[in-house]
Scaffold this motif. Structure first.
Motif, mmCIF file in Angstrom:
data_model
loop_
_atom_site.group_PDB
_atom_site.id
_atom_site.type_symbol
_atom_site.label_atom_id
_atom_site.label_comp_id
_atom_site.label_asym_id
_atom_site.label_seq_id
_atom_site.Cartn_x
_atom_site.Cartn_y
_atom_site.Cartn_z
ATOM 1 N N ASP A 382 0.837 -1.201 0.000
ATOM 2 C CA ASP A 382 0.000 0.000 0.000
ATOM 3 C C ASP A 382 0.870 1.248 0.000
ATOM 4 N N ALA A 385 2.177 1.877 -3.405
ATOM 5 C CA ALA A 385 1.138 2.422 -4.284
ATOM 6 C C ALA A 385 0.907 3.902 -4.012
ATOM 7 N N LEU A 418 7.315 1.487 -9.024
ATOM 8 C CA LEU A 418 6.420 0.487 -9.593
ATOM 9 C C LEU A 418 7.160 -0.812 -9.859
ATOM 10 N N PRO A 451 -2.473 -1.766 -4.440
ATOM 11 C CA PRO A 451 -1.730 -1.399 -5.649
ATOM 12 C C PRO A 451 -2.602 -1.138 -6.873
ATOM 13 N N THR A 454 -2.594 2.420 -8.477
ATOM 14 C CA THR A 454 -1.643 2.939 -9.457
ATOM 15 C C THR A 454 -2.241 2.964 -10.858
ATOM 16 N N GLY A 512 -9.206 2.495 -7.090
ATOM 17 C CA GLY A 512 -8.230 1.645 -7.754
ATOM 18 C C GLY A 512 -8.847 0.783 -8.841
#
Length: 578
Positions: A382, A385, A418, A451, A454, A512
């Motif tokens: 987390d 992200a 990333l 995630p 992202t 997300g």
């Protein structure tokens, strides 16, 4: 009172929702056949902050008059023809037109007496309470109990001098109605099926406004019951909801959160009455020692431990764009966010591998998550992200003001982070693993889902996360999304971050899902989250994922749950067909 105020009144039970007023520390709740008056103080339990232990109203025939109605601006005792209202943020006014009486049990009164119309609770925000009665024709004091009888008129008491001098109960009623009327006039318009709970959540946000001494700004605290301060993470979520009706108040939350960075850019965990909480050295000695014993396996355990909250500052700031028209303020705020982002990479990458870690559970916002059963520091998906999203927002901001070199730097760092995030994927388990002091953590929790924020994960990984969300043994509980997978040994349907549903996690997951190319699933999760709060009876701190009810130890009338309900309700209403 407006229609929104009338809708909110349906939820005001004087238990989960106390009687209070914007800007006031005073809370009125049910107790012992009457009411009790408490004070909201930082890091103090309500039972330590008693102004009036019990307040009972009696009708002309001498019988206790029960509460017959609770409204945002007044409490009614119909049998006695009496109402209780606020007289400014520091005072209460009790009055009626017929014969009635009131009995107050005041802690310490027997020792202090009614010296010149005062008593002394000796609290940080109320060293002294003053009172004045008008129209009283009898006063009896026995020990800690005062009984006053009236033929009309009434009683006012308040913190410091707020209860002294001449007063008018009708004027206090009118002023209190005006305060709440102005607040509810700002309540956002939403779909009919969401209007009742939206009005109550808007009441929660108004009720949770306090003034922090010396700050000059209003803080919307997480709760006047237990959380009296401005927590950084809470401020971001609360601002997201406030922007729809009071963007200036939303801005004040970020101003407070951004006002006290350390010299190296770290934003404090909490801004409170007595200062800030930015490291273990800002805690009482006992708490500080406990933190150091649980401190980082890499950082010096004898050194102060930084305490902050996850980097969602840019996320929150971006939400105010288009709502607040102040370019100079945004310039300064983005600079503060940029410095805080640098702090994470320069001072919270405790093992030097390029991926910042949480140096302490407090800094994660998920204090009790089983990922922190591991040795510290914890590298968590987390956090990765959030950092990616924040660098990308900083890159976008830099590009918009012509700072292309900075934009490229932020974008490149987001790409590197990333890449490191993708290495945290466990293909066998089918989720992103946290690691503690370099050792993978077995716990499967909601941090493994975040995630998605992202919007840049390979589709193969997105599909595996969607499978986890659809699996009843993992995250597809009756009321989703649990914060720990149901099959995980650490799962609990009641224990804080070990299974219960949190509105902020759901809101981030919905975002997300949309960012990752699944807008229909995002809308479905938004609707499910709105139904959860309605089903559970209000914006509680967290919810049991099996029953959808408030978890036993969760705080009620919780700020970010209320704010995010408002935010999601506005979003869902805009998405609904005309």
């Amino acid at each position: 009172m407006s229609a929104a105020g009338d809708r909110a009144a349906r939820f005001l039970d004087l238990e989960s929702a106390p009687f209070t007023s914007p800007g006031s520390r005073i809370l009125v709740l049910r107790a012992d056949g009457g009411l009790t008056v408490r004070l909201a103080e930082y890091e103090r339990r309500l039972d330590e902050c008693v102004l009036v232990r019990t307040l009972r109203v009696y009708a002309a025939d001498g019988r206790i008059a029960p509460v017959s109605g609770v409204h945002p601006d007044r409490i009614e005792f119909a049998e006695a023809g009496v109402t209780l209202t606020f007289d400014g943020p520091a005072g209460l006014s009790l009055g009626g037109d017929a014969r009635w009486s009131v009995e107050l049990e005041v802690p310490g009164l027997a020792d202090a007496g009614l010296d010149a119309g005062t008593w002394r609770p000796e609290l940080p925000s109320a060293a002294e309470v003053s009172w004045v009665a008008a129209g009283a024709d009898d006063l009896v004091v026995r020990g800690d109990t005062v009984r006053l009888s009236f033929a009309g008129a009434g009683l006012r008491f308040g913190i410091g001098a707020a209860g002294a001098g001449a007063f008018s109960h009708p004027a206090a009623l009118a002023a209190s109605a005006s305060v709440w009327g102005d607040w509810f006039a700002r309540c956002p318009a939403v779909r009919d099926d969401l209007a009742d709970m939206t009005a109550f959540c808007w009441w929660v946000l108004g009720a949770n406004i306090v003034s922090l001494p010396g700050r000059g700004l209003r803080a919307v605290v997480p709760s006047k019951i237990g959380y009296v301060g401005l927590w950084q993470w809470d401020a971001y979520f609360i601002a997201a909801g406030l922007r729809h009706g009071d963007p200036e108040l939303a801005r004040e939350q970020l101003e407070l959160a951004f006002a006290f960075p350390t010299p190296d850019g770290q934003l404090p965990d909490v801004v409170h009455d007595e200062g800030i909480l930015a490291s273990s050295d800002d805690l009482p000695p006992g708490d500080r020692d406990n933190l150091r014993r649980a401190g980082s396996a890499i950082a010096d355990p004898a050194a102060p431990i930084p305490l902050t909250k996850p980097p969602l500052a840019a996320w929150a700031l971006r939400r105010l764009e288009g709502f607040v028209d102040d370019p100079a303020w945004f310039d300064d705020a983005w600079e503060t966010v940029a410095r805080s982002q640098e702090w994470w990479f320069a001072h919270s990458d405790l093992d030097g591998d390029g991926m910042p870690e949480y140096g302490h559970p407090y800094s994660s916002g998920l204090d009790d998550s089983p990922v922190f059963d591991a040795e510290l520091p914890v590298a968590s998906p987390d956090l990765a992200a959030y950092l990616i999203v924040q660098d990308e927002l900083l890159a976008s901001r830099a590009s918009s003001v012509g700072e292309e070199a900075a934009a490229s730097r932020y974008a490149a760092r987001a790409d590197r982070t990333l890449s490191l995030l993708e290495r945290m994927w466990d293909d066998t388990g089918g989720y992103f693993r946290s690691s503690g002091a370099g050792t993978p953590v077995a716990a499967e929790t909601a941090v493994s889902l975040l995630p998605l924020l992202t919007g840049r994960l390979p589709e193969r990984l997105v599909a595996r996360i969607l499978n986890a969300l659809d699996d009843p043994e993992r995250f597809a509980t009756l009321w989703a999304v649990p914060t720990v997978a149901r099959h995980d040994p650490a799962f609990s349907d009641e224990r804080m971050w070990r299974g219960p549903v949190w509105v902020n996690v759901n809101a981030l997951l919905a975002e997300g899902l949309a960012a990752s190319g699944h807008p229909d699933r995002a809308r479905a999760l938004v609707e499910q989250t709105l139904r959860l709060v309605q089903h559970g009876g209000g914006p509680h701190e967290y919810f049991n994922p099996l029953t959808g009810q408030k978890a036993r130890t969760a705080t009620t009338a919780f700020g970010w749950s209320a704010a995010l309900f408002v935010d999601l309700a506005v979003q869902a209403s805009a998405d609904s067909p005309a």
